[in-house]
Structures are given as C-alpha cells and as structure tokens.
Write a protein that holds these residues in place. Structure first.
Motif, mmCIF file in Angstrom:
data_model
loop_
_atom_site.group_PDB
_atom_site.id
_atom_site.type_symbol
_atom_site.label_atom_id
_atom_site.label_comp_id
_atom_site.label_asym_id
_atom_site.label_seq_id
_atom_site.Cartn_x
_atom_site.Cartn_y
_atom_site.Cartn_z
ATOM 1 N N ASN A 14 0.829 -1.046 -0.108
ATOM 2 C CA ASN A 14 -0.008 0.169 0.434
ATOM 3 C C ASN A 14 0.780 0.912 -0.133
ATOM 4 N N LEU A 15 1.818 1.010 0.725
ATOM 5 C CA LEU A 15 2.595 2.326 0.249
ATOM 6 C C LEU A 15 3.561 2.975 -0.687
ATOM 7 N N ASN A 51 1.403 3.631 -3.116
ATOM 8 C CA ASN A 51 0.312 4.789 -3.585
ATOM 9 C C ASN A 51 1.391 6.289 -3.045
ATOM 10 N N ARG A 52 1.811 6.318 -4.336
ATOM 11 C CA ARG A 52 2.395 7.854 -4.809
ATOM 12 C C ARG A 52 1.879 9.455 -4.250
ATOM 13 N N ALA A 63 -0.268 9.475 -1.947
ATOM 14 C CA ALA A 63 -0.653 9.691 -0.486
ATOM 15 C C ALA A 63 1.281 9.697 -0.053
ATOM 16 N N TYR A 64 2.324 9.304 -0.798
ATOM 17 C CA TYR A 64 3.070 8.549 0.101
ATOM 18 C C TYR A 64 4.705 9.196 -1.051
ATOM 19 N N ALA A 65 5.649 10.184 -0.590
ATOM 20 C CA ALA A 65 6.275 10.436 -1.121
ATOM 21 C C ALA A 65 7.646 9.102 -0.652
ATOM 22 N N TYR A 66 7.910 8.732 -2.059
ATOM 23 C CA TYR A 66 9.688 7.568 -2.299
ATOM 24 C C TYR A 66 9.955 7.738 -3.039
ATOM 25 N N GLU A 67 11.622 7.489 -2.643
ATOM 26 C CA GLU A 67 12.720 7.457 -3.704
ATOM 27 C C GLU A 67 12.433 5.363 -4.346
ATOM 28 N N ASP A 78 14.294 4.036 -2.308
ATOM 29 C CA ASP A 78 13.741 3.125 -0.756
ATOM 30 C C ASP A 78 12.620 2.219 -0.754
#
Length: 74
Positions: free
Chosen positions: A28-29, A31-32, A34-38, A41
């Motif tokens: 579920n993480l 979901n860009r 709702a979340y910012a990640y590289e 990561d």
C-alpha cells in the motif's frame, strides 16, 4: 510427536497469515498520491525483506542464520 506437529501448524498458519497481511500493507505504500518515496527506498525495502526470507529458509535447512537487525531507511 503429534503435539509438536499441531503446535507447528497452529503457529505457522498464524505467523504466515500475519506476514502476508503485513506485506500487503507494505504494498500500500506504493501509492504515490499518499506517500513520497525514492526508487532507492523501494529497493532497500525489498532487499531487506528478501534477506529475511532467505535467512528464514536457511534455518529450515539447518543453517542457524545471522543476527537480528532492525530495518531502517536511513
């Protein structure tokens, strides 16, 4: 011997189902919205998960495995 088997089945089912649920939550993480990640990561997350899966599998083959380390992105 049957008690050990039934305890193994009971614990294995509960732990594997809990792990599957947690892996789905990790998914579920992605979901860009709702979340910012590289991308790095994401690679670190899946490298850590694969390392632990490999260690668990090795323990079933008789290898004692390594020491426990906590995952961090930092």
């Amino acid at each position: 011997m049957r008690d050990k088997r039934s305890k193994f089945v009971e614990l294995a089912e509960a732990r594997v189902n809990r792990a599957i649920k947690d892996i789905r939550l990790i998914g579920n993480l992605a979901n860009r919205g709702a979340y910012a990640y590289e991308d790095d990561d994401m690679k670190k997350i899946f490298r850590a998960l694969q390392k632990e899966l490999d260690a668990a599998k090795a323990r079933f083959s008789g290898d004692s495995g390594g020491k426990d380390n906590e995952f961090t992105l930092g």
